[in-house]
Scaffold this active site. Structure first.
Site, PDB file in Angstrom:
ATOM      1  N   HIS A  25      -8.609  31.247  18.430  1.00 51.78           N
ATOM      2  CA  HIS A  25      -9.418  31.244  17.213  1.00 51.78           C
ATOM      3  C   HIS A  25      -8.688  30.652  16.008  1.00 51.78           C
ATOM      4  O   HIS A  25      -9.153  30.776  14.883  1.00 51.78           O
ATOM      5  CB  HIS A  25      -9.888  32.659  16.888  1.00 51.78           C
ATOM      6  CG  HIS A  25     -10.737  33.265  17.964  1.00 51.78           C
ATOM      7  ND1 HIS A  25     -11.901  32.673  18.403  1.00 51.78           N
ATOM      8  CD2 HIS A  25     -10.576  34.395  18.701  1.00 51.78           C
ATOM      9  CE1 HIS A  25     -12.429  33.414  19.361  1.00 51.78           C
ATOM     10  NE2 HIS A  25     -11.653  34.454  19.560  1.00 51.78           N
TER      11      HIS A  25
ATOM     12  N   ARG B  55     -15.168  33.633  13.634  1.00 55.41           N
ATOM     13  CA  ARG B  55     -16.574  33.272  13.417  1.00 55.41           C
ATOM     14  C   ARG B  55     -16.748  31.907  12.733  1.00 55.41           C
ATOM     15  O   ARG B  55     -17.871  31.469  12.499  1.00 55.41           O
ATOM     16  CB  ARG B  55     -17.266  34.371  12.610  1.00 55.41           C
ATOM     17  CG  ARG B  55     -17.257  35.708  13.329  1.00 55.41           C
ATOM     18  CD  ARG B  55     -18.003  36.774  12.553  1.00 55.41           C
ATOM     19  NE  ARG B  55     -19.436  36.505  12.532  1.00 55.41           N
ATOM     20  CZ  ARG B  55     -20.332  37.310  11.952  1.00 55.41           C
ATOM     21  NH1 ARG B  55     -19.919  38.428  11.355  1.00 55.41           N
ATOM     22  NH2 ARG B  55     -21.617  37.006  11.961  1.00 55.41           N
TER      23      ARG B  55
ATOM     24  N   PRO C   4     -13.494  39.996   3.371  1.00 56.93           N
ATOM     25  CA  PRO C   4     -12.419  40.430   2.466  1.00 56.93           C
ATOM     26  C   PRO C   4     -12.838  40.313   1.011  1.00 56.93           C
ATOM     27  O   PRO C   4     -13.448  39.320   0.605  1.00 56.93           O
ATOM     28  CB  PRO C   4     -11.274  39.483   2.802  1.00 56.93           C
ATOM     29  CG  PRO C   4     -11.541  39.051   4.213  1.00 56.93           C
ATOM     30  CD  PRO C   4     -13.028  38.985   4.319  1.00 56.93           C
ATOM     31  N   GLU C   5     -12.513  41.339   0.232  1.00 57.35           N
ATOM     32  CA  GLU C   5     -12.863  41.369  -1.182  1.00 57.35           C
ATOM     33  C   GLU C   5     -11.581  41.235  -2.001  1.00 57.35           C
ATOM     34  O   GLU C   5     -10.514  40.918  -1.463  1.00 57.35           O
ATOM     35  CB  GLU C   5     -13.608  42.668  -1.497  1.00 57.35           C
ATOM     36  CG  GLU C   5     -14.854  42.855  -0.636  1.00 57.35           C
ATOM     37  CD  GLU C   5     -15.588  44.155  -0.900  1.00 57.35           C
ATOM     38  OE1 GLU C   5     -15.491  44.693  -2.031  1.00 57.35           O
ATOM     39  OE2 GLU C   5     -16.274  44.656   0.016  1.00 57.35           O
TER      40      GLU C   5
ATOM     41  N   ARG D 224     -30.273  43.231 -18.005  1.00 53.28           N
ATOM     42  CA  ARG D 224     -30.421  42.939 -16.579  1.00 53.28           C
ATOM     43  C   ARG D 224     -31.301  44.011 -15.931  1.00 53.28           C
ATOM     44  O   ARG D 224     -31.039  45.205 -16.050  1.00 53.28           O
ATOM     45  CB  ARG D 224     -29.060  42.915 -15.892  1.00 53.28           C
ATOM     46  CG  ARG D 224     -28.120  41.843 -16.429  1.00 53.28           C
ATOM     47  CD  ARG D 224     -28.427  40.509 -15.808  1.00 53.28           C
ATOM     48  NE  ARG D 224     -27.514  39.472 -16.269  1.00 53.28           N
ATOM     49  CZ  ARG D 224     -27.413  38.279 -15.730  1.00 53.28           C
ATOM     50  NH1 ARG D 224     -28.169  37.961 -14.704  1.00 53.28           N
ATOM     51  NH2 ARG D 224     -26.586  37.393 -16.214  1.00 53.28           N
TER      52      ARG D 224
END
Length: 276
Positions: free
Chosen positions: A93, A112, A2-3, A153
């Site tokens: 889970h 996970r 998730p962002e 950069r």
């Protein structure tokens, strides 16, 4: 993982369910490694705490508790939070759950086991904040700020967008989508972007993230909001996970490459690489 849009959506969906609630205690923990501090200390510190605000910093969900404490939760690859009846915590889970004063539970389902739950004091919260760059949807995030962050950069712009120390909350999905919208090739060195590229990328980042929030995020695998609902942004991807499909702009087949060890999708016709 998730962002920013997904975590923001979770925060908003939990607010109506958690704001003002009191944590009665730690109801379940069967994966101690996800928790900081250790369970006995954690349980003693959260019991009786009132949830005063629900927010987000980068990809962290933040539950502000009374007494100067903050519950910081990272969903990682497969985690999702849900407010549900106590029996829901028995699912295979669910590795962490908190009892609430209304008889319901805040449960953390994580297939996970990569998710993390940290109870932070004010110093710890300040350290988390300092470890991240500016929020890309904040008023203070201007093209000038982005230009300064990318100055000199040499790394590919795709890799730089994923660096949480430079800009907070952007992950693989929305880096791909923002670069496509800005017409910038993901291998372009960040420091080589001209002013017009910076302006286009700044605009694209904000548009892509705002659209994803409006669509409750992208549900590709495990992601759900605090009500268990899927997002729909995956139905609006332009290049992400669309290898071989026509670019929505020019109809050139989308190509896949690997940048910063992540699958990266690019239109070879309309995403221009500049610099060396």
């Amino acid at each position: 993982m998730p962002e920013l849009p997904e975590v923001e959506t979770v925060a908003r969906s939990l607010e109506a369910q958690l704001l003002g609630r009191t944590i009665v205690g730690l109801a379940k923990l069967d994966w101690p490694r996800m928790l900081t501090p250790p369970a006995p200390d954690f349980a003693a510190l959260v019991a009786g705490r009132r949830i005063e605000a629900i927010g987000r910093r980068a990809k962290w969900l933040l539950l502000t508790l009374d007494g100067g404490w903050t519950l910081a939760i990272h969903l990682r690859m497969s985690g999702h939070l849900l407010v549900a009846e106590p029996a829901a915590a028995d699912a295979p889970h669910v590795h962490f759950a908190l009892d609430l004063d209304n008889g319901r539970r805040l449960i953390f389902d994580d297939q996970r086991k990569f998710g993390r739950v940290h109870l932070l004091d004010q110093q710890g919260l300040a350290m988390l904040d300092a470890a991240h760059g500016p929020e890309p949807l904040a008023d203070g995030f201007t093209p000038e700020v982005l230009a300064e962050r990318l100055r000199d950069r040499r790394a590919p712009i795709k890799a730089l967008l994923l660096d949480q120390r430079l800009i907070a909350g952007i992950g693989n999905i929305y880096a791909n989508e923002a670069l496509w919208l800005a017409r910038i090739h993901p291998l372009t060195p960040g420091g080589s972007l001209a002013a017009e590229h910076i302006t286009a990328l700044h605009h694209a980042i904000r548009v892509v993230l705002a659209e994803a929030i409006a669509n409750q995020g992208s549900s590709l695998r495990n992601y759900r909001d605090g009500y268990g609902r899927r997002g729909s942004q995956q139905e609006h991807f332009n290049v992400y996970d669309r290898e071989g499909e026509p670019c929505p702009r020019c109809q050139t087949p989308v190509e896949r490459m690997v940048v910063a060890q992540r699958s990266t999708y690019v239109c070879p016709q309309c995403q221009v690489r500049v610099g060396n």
